[in-house]
Design a protein around this motif. Structure first.
Motif, PDB file in Angstrom:
ATOM      1  N   SER A 335       0.835  -1.210   0.000  1.00 38.49           N
ATOM      2  CA  SER A 335       0.000   0.000   0.000  1.00 38.49           C
ATOM      3  C   SER A 335       0.863   1.250   0.000  1.00 38.49           C
ATOM      4  CB  SER A 335      -0.923   0.001   1.224  1.00 38.49           C
ATOM      5  OG  SER A 335      -1.835  -1.074   1.179  1.00 38.49           O
ATOM      6  N   PHE A 336       1.855   1.295   0.893  1.00 39.14           N
ATOM      7  CA  PHE A 336       2.734   2.456   0.962  1.00 39.14           C
ATOM      8  C   PHE A 336       3.593   2.586  -0.293  1.00 39.14           C
ATOM      9  CE2 PHE A 336       1.701   2.664   5.457  1.00 39.14           C
ATOM     10  CZ  PHE A 336       1.816   4.026   5.738  1.00 39.14           C
ATOM     11  N   SER A 337       4.102   1.461  -0.799  1.00 38.34           N
ATOM     12  CA  SER A 337       4.945   1.514  -1.995  1.00 38.34           C
ATOM     13  C   SER A 337       4.161   2.042  -3.188  1.00 38.34           C
ATOM     14  CB  SER A 337       5.497   0.116  -2.302  1.00 38.34           C
ATOM     15  OG  SER A 337       6.287  -0.366  -1.233  1.00 38.34           O
ATOM     16  N   SER A 338       2.946   1.566  -3.373  1.00 38.96           N
ATOM     17  CA  SER A 338       2.113   2.025  -4.490  1.00 38.96           C
ATOM     18  C   SER A 338       1.774   3.502  -4.348  1.00 38.96           C
ATOM     19  CB  SER A 338       0.829   1.194  -4.560  1.00 38.96           C
ATOM     20  OG  SER A 338       1.123  -0.183  -4.741  1.00 38.96           O
ATOM     21  N   ALA A 339       1.473   3.936  -3.103  1.00 34.68           N
ATOM     22  CA  ALA A 339       1.156   5.343  -2.871  1.00 34.68           C
ATOM     23  C   ALA A 339       2.357   6.238  -3.174  1.00 34.68           C
ATOM     24  CB  ALA A 339       0.696   5.544  -1.427  1.00 34.68           C
ATOM     25  N   LEU A 340       3.546   5.797  -2.818  1.00 37.29           N
ATOM     26  CA  LEU A 340       4.755   6.574  -3.087  1.00 37.29           C
ATOM     27  C   LEU A 340       5.002   6.706  -4.585  1.00 37.29           C
ATOM     28  CD1 LEU A 340       7.134   5.181  -0.317  1.00 37.29           C
ATOM     29  CD2 LEU A 340       6.151   7.469  -0.435  1.00 37.29           C
ATOM     30  N   ILE A 341       4.840   5.613  -5.312  1.00 36.96           N
ATOM     31  CA  ILE A 341       5.004   5.659  -6.766  1.00 36.96           C
ATOM     32  C   ILE A 341       4.001   6.613  -7.382  1.00 36.96           C
ATOM     33  CG2 ILE A 341       4.802   4.296  -8.884  1.00 36.96           C
ATOM     34  CD1 ILE A 341       5.885   1.913  -7.253  1.00 36.96           C
ATOM     35  N   SER A 342       2.748   6.503  -6.938  1.00 38.58           N
ATOM     36  CA  SER A 342       1.700   7.379  -7.460  1.00 38.58           C
ATOM     37  C   SER A 342       2.003   8.839  -7.159  1.00 38.58           C
ATOM     38  CB  SER A 342       0.348   6.988  -6.854  1.00 38.58           C
ATOM     39  OG  SER A 342      -0.664   7.893  -7.231  1.00 38.58           O
ATOM     40  N   TYR A 343       2.484   9.124  -5.945  1.00 41.12           N
ATOM     41  CA  TYR A 343       2.725  10.514  -5.553  1.00 41.12           C
ATOM     42  C   TYR A 343       3.886  11.132  -6.320  1.00 41.12           C
ATOM     43  CZ  TYR A 343       3.750  14.594  -2.699  1.00 41.12           C
ATOM     44  OH  TYR A 343       3.999  15.877  -2.279  1.00 41.12           O
ATOM     45  N   PHE A 344       5.034  10.444  -6.350  1.00 46.37           N
ATOM     46  CA  PHE A 344       6.239  11.043  -6.930  1.00 46.37           C
ATOM     47  C   PHE A 344       6.244  11.032  -8.458  1.00 46.37           C
ATOM     48  CE2 PHE A 344       7.988  10.206  -2.654  1.00 46.37           C
ATOM     49  CZ  PHE A 344       8.481  11.475  -2.394  1.00 46.37           C
ATOM     50  N   PHE A 345       5.627  10.041  -9.065  1.00 48.00           N
ATOM     51  CA  PHE A 345       5.691   9.941 -10.511  1.00 48.00           C
ATOM     52  C   PHE A 345       4.442  10.487 -11.221  1.00 48.00           C
ATOM     53  CE2 PHE A 345       8.779   6.819  -9.093  1.00 48.00           C
ATOM     54  CZ  PHE A 345       9.859   7.096  -9.932  1.00 48.00           C
ATOM     55  N   LEU A 346       3.383  10.748 -10.465  1.00 52.65           N
ATOM     56  CA  LEU A 346       2.157  11.235 -11.095  1.00 52.65           C
ATOM     57  C   LEU A 346       1.594  12.448 -10.368  1.00 52.65           C
ATOM     58  CD1 LEU A 346      -0.050  10.770 -13.259  1.00 52.65           C
ATOM     59  CD2 LEU A 346      -1.211   9.297 -11.593  1.00 52.65           C
ATOM     60  N   GLU A 347       1.172  12.274  -9.129  1.00 52.42           N
ATOM     61  CA  GLU A 347       0.445  13.322  -8.416  1.00 52.42           C
ATOM     62  C   GLU A 347       1.272  14.591  -8.224  1.00 52.42           C
ATOM     63  OE1 GLU A 347      -1.674  11.815  -4.852  1.00 52.42           O
ATOM     64  OE2 GLU A 347      -1.006   9.851  -5.566  1.00 52.42           O
ATOM     65  N   LYS A 348       2.513  14.457  -7.763  1.00 51.30           N
ATOM     66  CA  LYS A 348       3.326  15.625  -7.464  1.00 51.30           C
ATOM     67  C   LYS A 348       3.564  16.470  -8.711  1.00 51.30           C
ATOM     68  CE  LYS A 348       7.479  16.977  -4.922  1.00 51.30           C
ATOM     69  NZ  LYS A 348       8.694  16.477  -4.207  1.00 51.30           N
ATOM     70  N   ARG A 349       3.798  15.832  -9.840  1.00 51.69           N
ATOM     71  CA  ARG A 349       4.045  16.562 -11.082  1.00 51.69           C
ATOM     72  C   ARG A 349       2.795  17.320 -11.524  1.00 51.69           C
ATOM     73  NH1 ARG A 349       7.775  12.351 -14.656  1.00 51.69           N
ATOM     74  NH2 ARG A 349       9.345  11.979 -13.036  1.00 51.69           N
ATOM     75  N   LEU A 350       1.650  16.678 -11.402  1.00 49.73           N
ATOM     76  CA  LEU A 350       0.413  17.334 -11.806  1.00 49.73           C
ATOM     77  C   LEU A 350       0.021  18.447 -10.837  1.00 49.73           C
ATOM     78  CD1 LEU A 350      -1.621  14.229 -12.999  1.00 49.73           C
ATOM     79  CD2 LEU A 350      -0.607  16.015 -14.407  1.00 49.73           C
ATOM     80  N   LEU A 351       0.352  18.271  -9.558  1.00 54.43           N
ATOM     81  CA  LEU A 351       0.070  19.322  -8.587  1.00 54.43           C
ATOM     82  C   LEU A 351       0.849  20.591  -8.906  1.00 54.43           C
ATOM     83  CD1 LEU A 351      -0.037  17.312  -5.229  1.00 54.43           C
ATOM     84  CD2 LEU A 351      -1.940  18.451  -6.361  1.00 54.43           C
ATOM     85  N   LYS A 352       2.084  20.453  -9.388  1.00 53.93           N
ATOM     86  CA  LYS A 352       2.871  21.625  -9.771  1.00 53.93           C
ATOM     87  C   LYS A 352       2.210  22.366 -10.931  1.00 53.93           C
ATOM     88  CE  LYS A 352       7.404  19.961  -8.244  1.00 53.93           C
ATOM     89  NZ  LYS A 352       8.772  19.586  -8.667  1.00 53.93           N
ATOM     90  N   ILE A 353       1.704  21.604 -11.900  1.00 52.50           N
ATOM     91  CA  ILE A 353       1.002  22.230 -13.026  1.00 52.50           C
ATOM     92  C   ILE A 353      -0.260  22.926 -12.540  1.00 52.50           C
ATOM     93  CG2 ILE A 353      -0.183  21.785 -15.209  1.00 52.50           C
ATOM     94  CD1 ILE A 353       1.696  19.412 -15.614  1.00 52.50           C
ATOM     95  N   LYS A 354      -0.994  22.254 -11.668  1.00 54.18           N
ATOM     96  CA  LYS A 354      -2.233  22.821 -11.127  1.00 54.18           C
ATOM     97  C   LYS A 354      -1.960  24.140 -10.401  1.00 54.18           C
ATOM     98  CE  LYS A 354      -3.786  21.135  -7.241  1.00 54.18           C
ATOM     99  NZ  LYS A 354      -3.866  22.292  -6.293  1.00 54.18           N
ATOM    100  N   ASP A 355      -0.957  24.133  -9.521  1.00 58.24           N
ATOM    101  CA  ASP A 355      -0.659  25.336  -8.743  1.00 58.24           C
ATOM    102  C   ASP A 355      -0.146  26.470  -9.623  1.00 58.24           C
ATOM    103  OD1 ASP A 355      -1.434  24.096  -6.443  1.00 58.24           O
ATOM    104  OD2 ASP A 355       0.582  23.463  -5.854  1.00 58.24           O
TER     105      ASP A 355
END
Length: 360
Positions: A335-355
Motif C-alpha cells: 500500500s505504501f509503496s504504491s502510494a509513493l510511486i503514485s505521488y512522486f511519478f504522477l500526483e506531485k508533477r500534476l500538482l505543480k502544473i495545477k498550482d
C-alpha cells in the motif's frame, strides 16, 4: 480577514496549515488500522478498528469541507469572485489521474482473473463517482467515500457562488442543511427507509460531515474571535485537542457498549473531528501542533490520497490468487509503496502544473 498564520505560510500556498496535513495523516492511519483488523487479520480488534475507521473517514470529510470552503472564500476575497471553472479544473488535476491509474491496475488484475469480485459496472460507477450509490466489488468498495466527496464538490461550490459576499447567509444555509440531514437520517432509520449501509455511504445521509467543516471555515472568516476564544494560548490549544480525544474515546465506548447509534454517529464523530481542526487552525507552539507537524506525519498526510486509494486493493479479504498479497505486513508495504510511486511519478508533477496554471 482569515486568522493569520506563521512563517510556514509560503507565497505558493497562502494560509497553508501544516498541522492539517498531520491530522490528515492520523485519519489515514486510522483507516489503515481499521481495514487491517476488519478483514481476516487481528480480528479480535475488529470492533475497535471499525470505530476508529469511522472517525478516520469523518476527519477526512470535515477537512475537505473546511479546506474547500476556506480556499473559495479566500479566492473571492482576493479576486472579487469565485471561478467554478478553475475550481473544477484543480479538482480534476488533483483527483482524476491517481484514481484512473488505480482503476486501470484493478481492471488489469480483474481481466487476469485475480480479482473476480469486481463486476464491470463497479468500474463504471467508480469512474463516474457514483460508487456510493451503485455497484459492488471488493477492490472498489472504498471508492464510495471519494464519490461522496466529489458529489459534495459539485454541490457546495455552486451553493457558495449563489450567495456572493454573503457569508452569514452561507453559514445559515450550512446549519440548515446539517439539521436537515440529521432529521432526515433519524426519520429514515426510524421508519426503515434505509439500511445501515445506506446511512453510512449515501450522500443525503452524510452531507453533515463536510458541512461541519464548511461552517468552521465560514465562522473563521466572519467571527475569528470566536475561534480564538477557545484556542487563545498553547495550553488552550492542547486542551482543546485533548478534549476531542477524550470525547472520541467516550463516544467509542458508548458505541461498543450499546451498538452503533447510526442516526447520529456521523454527526457526533464529525463534530469531534471539527474540534480537532479548530485546535490547530490558530498558530501556537503547542505540544499538539509540534506533534502534528512532525515530518513523517506531514509526509503521510501529503500522500494520503494515494495511500487511501491503494490500501483498498491490498487491505481486504484473503481470498483467491490475490490473497497472498493481503497478508500482514505485505499488505501495508505494498500500500505504501504504491502510494509513493503514485505521488512522486504522477500526483506531485500534476500538482505543480495545477498550482502554476490554475490558481487565480
Amino acid at each position: 480577514m482569515f486568522i493569520k498564520y506563521d512563517s510556514n505560510t509560503t507565497p505558493q500556498k497562502q494560509g497553508y496549515i501544516p498541522a492539517l496535513d498531520g491530522i490528515r495523516a492520523i485519519a489515514i492511519l486510522l483507516v489503515l488500522f481499521a481495514h487491517s483488523v476488519i478483514f481476516d487479520q487481528f480480528t479480535w480488534l475488529r470492533s475497535i478498528g471499525f470505530q476508529l475507521g469511522l472517525f478516520g473517514v469523518s476527519i477526512f470529510f470535515v477537512l475537505s469541507g473546511y479546506l474547500i470552503t476556506r480556499l473559495l472564500i479566500q479566492e473571492e476575497e482576493q479576486t472579487g469572485n469565485i471561478s467554478l471553472k478553475f475550481f473544477y479544473i484543480r479538482r480534476a488535476f488533483r483527483l482524476l489521474p491517481a484514481l484512473y491509474l488505480y482503476l486501470f491496475v484493478v481492471w488489469v488484475l480483474w481481466i487476469m482473473g485475480l480479482l473476480p469480485d469486481n463486476p464491470w459496472h463497479s468500474f463504471i460507477s467508480s469512474l463516474l463517482y457514483i460508487r456510493n450509490l451503485i455497484g459492488r466489488g471488493d477492490a472498489t468498495n472504498h471508492i464510495w467515500s471519494l464519490s461522496f466527496e466529489q458529489q459534495f464538490y459539485f454541490l457546495w461550490p455552486i451553493t457558495i457562488t449563489l450567495f456572493r459576499q454573503q457569508n452569514i447567509r452561507r453559514l445559515v444555509i450550512a446549519f440548515i442543511l446539517i439539521l436537515t440531514v440529521v432529521v432526515w437520517r433519524c426519520y429514515a432509520i426510524t421508519n426503515n427507509l434505509a439500511t445501515y449501509g445506506d446511512v453510512y455511504i449515501r450522500t443525503d445521509f452524510r452531507l453533515d460531515s463536510p458541512l461541519i467543516g464548511c461552517a468552521i471555515a465560514i465562522i473563521e472568516k466572519i467571527k475569528p474571535r470566536l475561534i480564538i476564544r477557545f484556542n487563545s494560548s498553547p495550553f488552550r490549544s492542547d486542551m482543546l485537542l485533548i478534549t476531542a480525544i477524550m470525547l472520541m474515546i467516550c463516544w467509542m465506548t458508548i458505541q461498543l457498549q450499546i451498538g452503533i447509534v447510526w442516526s447520529i454517529d456521523s454527526t457526533i464523530t464529525s463534530l469531534i473531528a471539527g474540534i480537532v481542526v479548530i485546535s490547530q487552525i490558530v498558530h501556537y507552539d503547542s505540544f499538539g501542533k509540534r506533534f502534528l507537524t512532525l515530518p513523517p506525519l506531514i509526509f503521510i498526510g501529503k500522500i494520503s490520497y494515494g495511500l487511501y486509494l491503494w490500501q483498498g486493493l491490498f487491505l481486504g479479504l484473503q481470498v483467491g490468487a490475490f490473497g497472498v498479497m493481503r497478508k500482514f505486513p505485505i499488505d501495508l508495504i505494498l500500500s505504501f509503496s504504491s502510494a509513493l510511486i503514485s505521488y512522486f511519478f504522477l500526483e506531485k508533477r500534476l500538482l505543480k502544473i495545477k498550482d502554476k496554471k490554475f490558481h487565480k
